[in-house]
Design a protein around this motif. Sequence first.
Motif, PDB file in Angstrom:
ATOM      1  N   THR A   1     -30.571 -53.727 -21.312  1.00 52.85           N
ATOM      2  CA  THR A   1     -30.175 -52.893 -22.444  1.00 52.85           C
ATOM      3  C   THR A   1     -30.823 -51.518 -22.334  1.00 52.85           C
ATOM      4  N   HIS A   2     -30.012 -50.489 -22.466  1.00 54.78           N
ATOM      5  CA  HIS A   2     -30.521 -49.115 -22.457  1.00 54.78           C
ATOM      6  C   HIS A   2     -30.779 -48.658 -23.893  1.00 54.78           C
ATOM      7  N   ILE A   3     -31.740 -47.765 -24.048  1.00 56.19           N
ATOM      8  CA  ILE A   3     -32.042 -47.182 -25.354  1.00 56.19           C
ATOM      9  C   ILE A   3     -31.571 -45.736 -25.356  1.00 56.19           C
ATOM     10  N   GLY A   4     -30.685 -45.418 -26.296  1.00 52.14           N
ATOM     11  CA  GLY A   4     -30.126 -44.081 -26.404  1.00 52.14           C
ATOM     12  C   GLY A   4     -30.571 -43.382 -27.676  1.00 52.14           C
ATOM     13  N   TYR A   5     -30.235 -42.118 -27.755  1.00 49.30           N
ATOM     14  CA  TYR A   5     -30.596 -41.251 -28.882  1.00 49.30           C
ATOM     15  C   TYR A   5     -29.326 -40.849 -29.621  1.00 49.30           C
ATOM     16  N   HIS A   6     -29.341 -41.018 -30.951  1.00 43.70           N
ATOM     17  CA  HIS A   6     -28.205 -40.577 -31.767  1.00 43.70           C
ATOM     18  C   HIS A   6     -28.458 -39.158 -32.252  1.00 43.70           C
ATOM     19  N   ALA A   7     -27.537 -38.248 -31.922  1.00 39.71           N
ATOM     20  CA  ALA A   7     -27.620 -36.850 -32.334  1.00 39.71           C
ATOM     21  C   ALA A   7     -26.793 -36.665 -33.598  1.00 39.71           C
ATOM     22  N   SER A   8     -27.465 -36.352 -34.707  1.00 41.80           N
ATOM     23  CA  SER A   8     -26.828 -36.324 -36.020  1.00 41.80           C
ATOM     24  C   SER A   8     -26.357 -34.912 -36.374  1.00 41.80           C
TER      25      SER A   8
ATOM     26  N   ALA B   1     -29.316 -42.435 -22.814  1.00 40.93           N
ATOM     27  CA  ALA B   1     -27.961 -42.071 -23.222  1.00 40.93           C
ATOM     28  C   ALA B   1     -28.049 -41.360 -24.567  1.00 40.93           C
ATOM     29  N   ILE B   2     -26.956 -40.695 -24.930  1.00 39.51           N
ATOM     30  CA  ILE B   2     -26.898 -39.952 -26.189  1.00 39.51           C
ATOM     31  C   ILE B   2     -25.514 -40.160 -26.787  1.00 39.51           C
ATOM     32  N   LYS B   3     -25.447 -40.267 -28.098  1.00 41.26           N
ATOM     33  CA  LYS B   3     -24.160 -40.297 -28.784  1.00 41.26           C
ATOM     34  C   LYS B   3     -24.226 -39.423 -30.018  1.00 41.26           C
ATOM     35  N   CYS B   4     -23.053 -39.038 -30.507  1.00 41.29           N
ATOM     36  CA  CYS B   4     -22.976 -38.263 -31.743  1.00 41.29           C
ATOM     37  C   CYS B   4     -21.800 -38.764 -32.561  1.00 41.29           C
ATOM     38  N   SER B   5     -21.739 -38.325 -33.801  1.00 39.03           N
ATOM     39  CA  SER B   5     -20.599 -38.609 -34.669  1.00 39.03           C
ATOM     40  C   SER B   5     -19.794 -37.343 -34.858  1.00 39.03           C
ATOM     41  N   ASP B   6     -18.564 -37.495 -35.303  1.00 42.99           N
ATOM     42  CA  ASP B   6     -17.638 -36.377 -35.452  1.00 42.99           C
ATOM     43  C   ASP B   6     -17.279 -36.247 -36.929  1.00 42.99           C
ATOM     44  N   HIS B   7     -17.990 -35.380 -37.625  1.00 41.44           N
ATOM     45  CA  HIS B   7     -17.777 -35.180 -39.056  1.00 41.44           C
ATOM     46  C   HIS B   7     -17.346 -33.749 -39.340  1.00 41.44           C
ATOM     47  N   LEU B   8     -16.592 -33.570 -40.406  1.00 42.95           N
ATOM     48  CA  LEU B   8     -16.327 -32.227 -40.916  1.00 42.95           C
ATOM     49  C   LEU B   8     -17.341 -31.865 -41.993  1.00 42.95           C
ATOM     50  N   GLN B   9     -17.862 -32.878 -42.685  1.00 43.28           N
ATOM     51  CA  GLN B   9     -18.819 -32.643 -43.761  1.00 43.28           C
ATOM     52  C   GLN B   9     -19.985 -33.625 -43.623  1.00 43.28           C
ATOM     53  N   PRO B  10     -21.154 -33.249 -44.129  1.00 42.37           N
ATOM     54  CA  PRO B  10     -22.292 -34.178 -44.109  1.00 42.37           C
ATOM     55  C   PRO B  10     -22.168 -35.207 -45.222  1.00 42.37           C
TER      56      PRO B  10
ATOM     57  N   GLY C   1     -27.196 -59.065 -26.606  1.00 40.32           N
ATOM     58  CA  GLY C   1     -26.321 -58.691 -25.503  1.00 40.32           C
ATOM     59  C   GLY C   1     -25.808 -57.270 -25.558  1.00 40.32           C
ATOM     60  N   ALA C   2     -26.502 -56.406 -26.289  1.00 40.93           N
ATOM     61  CA  ALA C   2     -26.081 -55.011 -26.381  1.00 40.93           C
ATOM     62  C   ALA C   2     -26.308 -54.297 -25.054  1.00 40.93           C
ATOM     63  N   ASP C   3     -25.349 -53.472 -24.669  1.00 44.45           N
ATOM     64  CA  ASP C   3     -25.512 -52.656 -23.465  1.00 44.45           C
ATOM     65  C   ASP C   3     -26.385 -51.439 -23.741  1.00 44.45           C
ATOM     66  N   THR C   4     -26.161 -50.791 -24.890  1.00 44.00           N
ATOM     67  CA  THR C   4     -26.967 -49.631 -25.274  1.00 44.00           C
ATOM     68  C   THR C   4     -27.219 -49.690 -26.771  1.00 44.00           C
ATOM     69  N   ILE C   5     -28.458 -49.400 -27.166  1.00 41.37           N
ATOM     70  CA  ILE C   5     -28.820 -49.256 -28.580  1.00 41.37           C
ATOM     71  C   ILE C   5     -29.182 -47.798 -28.802  1.00 41.37           C
ATOM     72  N   PHE C   6     -28.432 -47.134 -29.662  1.00 41.87           N
ATOM     73  CA  PHE C   6     -28.677 -45.728 -29.973  1.00 41.87           C
ATOM     74  C   PHE C   6     -29.523 -45.655 -31.242  1.00 41.87           C
ATOM     75  N   VAL C   7     -30.712 -45.117 -31.121  1.00 45.22           N
ATOM     76  CA  VAL C   7     -31.631 -45.052 -32.247  1.00 45.22           C
ATOM     77  C   VAL C   7     -31.404 -43.752 -33.002  1.00 45.22           C
ATOM     78  N   HIS C   8     -31.180 -43.890 -34.308  1.00 41.83           N
ATOM     79  CA  HIS C   8     -31.032 -42.725 -35.177  1.00 41.83           C
ATOM     80  C   HIS C   8     -32.207 -42.687 -36.141  1.00 41.83           C
ATOM     81  N   ASN C   9     -33.155 -41.798 -35.873  1.00 45.69           N
ATOM     82  CA  ASN C   9     -34.233 -41.566 -36.820  1.00 45.69           C
ATOM     83  C   ASN C   9     -33.712 -40.608 -37.886  1.00 45.69           C
TER      84      ASN C   9
END
Length: 316
Positions: free
Chosen positions: A2-9, A32-41, A290-298
């Motif tokens: 399992t990889h540990i990724g960073y969530h970019a908010s 790894a890194i992931k983000c969400s796609d929002h128009l508003q917070p 069995g997660a492949d990647t866990i993206f941590v969002h602080n």
Amino acid sequence: MTHIGYHASHEQYDPRTLRDLAIRAEAAGFAAIKCSDHLQPWSERQGHSGHAWAWLGAAMAGTTVPFGNIAAPGYRYHPAVMAQAAATLAQMFPGRFWLAIGTGEALNEGVTGAAWPDKPERNARLRECFDVMHALLRGRTVTHRGRVTVVEARLWSLPDTPPPLFGAAATPETARFLGGWAEGLLTLGGDPVQVARVIDAFREGGGAGKPVHIQHAISWADTQDQAMANALDQWAPVAIGGEINWDIRRPSDFDLLGQFVGPDRIGRAVRVSADPGLHRADLAALADLGADTIFVHNVGRNQEAFIDMAGRDLLG
């Protein structure tokens, strides 16, 4: 493994700062890194919401790790336009981009003025969008008339390998619906027992053997009091839960609801602790599912301190 990724908010930082945080996260050891796609917070206190697709090109150019995005086709974005954006990133950065698609929230997708449908209708629209995007990313010319309309669409700049199209689910019901056709699952973290129910439903619905990504929300700070204060300030509105999160249209209304979230309830959505050992144990428990990647969002604004702590205590 399992990889540990960073969530970019995007909701919490301006795009330039968020790009720099992504670069810092890779340097600290996030895989790894992931983000969400929002128009508003989610809250006026969060105060930002940059354009995810423009940001992804800049952030990926400054890093080397894989990136993912979660977005809702069929409302703000026509599925052909979203497929074009995904193909462009995958062509520029081979093997580094994946996309999760979900049914969206009125907060972001209601701005077009179209009627906001109920969950079953949103699910049906999501499946149509997946079929359109999946075909386009494989070089096919697509005409489709249904909940979305596509006429003679074709993508001309394609990657050698199409980016995987994950499905996003917060409940076992949605996860089971996705299992037979989505190419992977993105779900929320938290209580491993609850997360396991979602993952099991995905696998039972046809997703056995497909990759699973988890976005896990925490609030870490130097003291327990500060960790709790950060969680309540930044993430209380999201902790309301249920269908209401998908149906409210204005950040100010989320802030009104957030007033009813206290320390006893925030823990349902965010793991609040100043103890890195506790967070490390939580990640291990989620990895066991069995997660492949866990993206941590602080969820706090102390991102630099969190990234540095993670490099020392979570990523080794």
